[in-house]
Enzyme design. Structure first.
Site, PDB file in Angstrom:
ATOM      1  N   LYS A  13       0.809  -1.213   0.000  1.00 53.22           N
ATOM      2  CA  LYS A  13       0.000   0.000   0.000  1.00 53.22           C
ATOM      3  C   LYS A  13       0.853   1.279   0.000  1.00 53.22           C
ATOM      4  CE  LYS A  13      -2.171   0.372   3.873  1.00 53.22           C
ATOM      5  NZ  LYS A  13      -1.720   1.574   4.575  1.00 53.22           N
ATOM      6  N   ARG A  88      -7.668   3.596  10.391  1.00 54.83           N
ATOM      7  CA  ARG A  88      -7.568   2.180  10.737  1.00 54.83           C
ATOM      8  C   ARG A  88      -8.782   1.715  11.543  1.00 54.83           C
ATOM      9  NH1 ARG A  88      -2.094   0.884   9.800  1.00 54.83           N
ATOM     10  NH2 ARG A  88      -0.790   2.735   9.876  1.00 54.83           N
ATOM     11  N   ARG A 127      11.131 -12.547   4.387  1.00 52.39           N
ATOM     12  CA  ARG A 127      12.087 -11.455   4.575  1.00 52.39           C
ATOM     13  C   ARG A 127      13.116 -11.825   5.645  1.00 52.39           C
ATOM     14  NH1 ARG A 127       8.410  -6.078   5.055  1.00 52.39           N
ATOM     15  NH2 ARG A 127       8.183  -6.869   7.166  1.00 52.39           N
ATOM     16  N   ARG A 157      13.356 -11.277  11.651  1.00 51.43           N
ATOM     17  CA  ARG A 157      12.868 -10.491  12.781  1.00 51.43           C
ATOM     18  C   ARG A 157      11.651 -11.182  13.376  1.00 51.43           C
ATOM     19  NH1 ARG A 157      11.151  -4.883  11.647  1.00 51.43           N
ATOM     20  NH2 ARG A 157       9.777  -6.035  10.291  1.00 51.43           N
ATOM     21  N   ARG A 168      -0.901  -9.983  13.203  1.00 53.93           N
ATOM     22  CA  ARG A 168      -1.091  -8.640  12.639  1.00 53.93           C
ATOM     23  C   ARG A 168      -2.256  -8.641  11.667  1.00 53.93           C
ATOM     24  NH1 ARG A 168       4.689  -8.481  11.192  1.00 53.93           N
ATOM     25  NH2 ARG A 168       4.379  -7.117   9.400  1.00 53.93           N
TER      26      ARG A 168
END
Ligand code: ZN
Length: 212
Positions: A13, A88, A127, A157, A168
């Site tokens: 986004k 949000r 990632r 991470r 999330r």
């Protein structure tokens, strides 16, 4: 033209927002950016925001909306603006609607980036970051040596562990479904685009939706 972007983490986004804004010749505003700018400029609201941030608290919606109102009133925003990460929750959608109304403007579109959760989990958990130079990489396994030859090792991470990503996404869906419902109930022009594909393909879809 005022466009609100909605989309899950990892849907691209932010990047797409920049590309749409560039193509339309209007600025993109992200909440984090305007917040930092207001803090740096030392405006009254910026100082209020800094107080919360220094205490490690979330900056309340009223402060963010005040800063957003000041940003939207700037002359460079007159032609239009792409809002990224500004809405949000339902209270934020209501607050933004009030700000836009007070400025005598209208919210032209809510653009939603649709992508399946499983794809996002694959994308984000792919990632890794070098533990030495901190550079991010995609498609390389944790434990591999840094491709830049810095002697570092690639690590994943905690945020990018599949379970953390699923969490999330759960939060995103739980918050976003009522926001979309609110916009539909209030007669907003909600457009959904398929966010699966290359950056260029998704940009083309987004621009087609915005220009429709
Ligand atoms: Zn490295």
């Amino acid at each position: 033209m005022i466009v609100v972007l909605l989309g899950p983490p990892g849907a691209g986004k932010g990047t797409q927002g920049e590309r749409i804004a560039d193509a339309l010749g209007i600025p993109k505003i992200a909440t984090g950016d305007v917040l930092r700018a207001a803090v740096k400029a030392g405006t009254e609201l910026g100082l209020a925001a800094k107080g919360f941030m220094d205490r490690g608290d979330l900056v309340p919606d009223e402060v963010i909306l005040g800063i957003m109102r000041e940003a939207l009133a700037q002359p460079e925003q007159a032609k239009g603006v792409i809002l990224d990460g500004v809405v949000r929750t339902v209270p934020q959608a209501e607050g933004l609607a009030a700000v836009v109304r007070a400025l005598g403007r209208t919210l032209d579109m809510v653009l939603v980036f649709d992508i399946a959760d499983d794809l996002l989990v694959d994308r984000l958990s792919g990632r890794t970051t070098c533990d030495t130079c901190q550079k991010p990489f995609t498609g390389l396994r944790p434990g591999a040596p840094c491709p830049d030859g810095t002697g570092g090792t690639l690590v994943r991470r905690k945020d990018d562990e599949p379970e953390a990503i699923r969490n999330r996404l759960r939060v995103y869906h739980a918050q976003t479904a009522p926001v979309l419902q609110w916009y539909v109930e209030h007669g907003a022009n909600v457009q959904r685009i398929d966010a699966v594909g290359s950056f260029d393909e998704v940009t083309a879809r987004a621009l087609a939706a915005v220009r429709r």
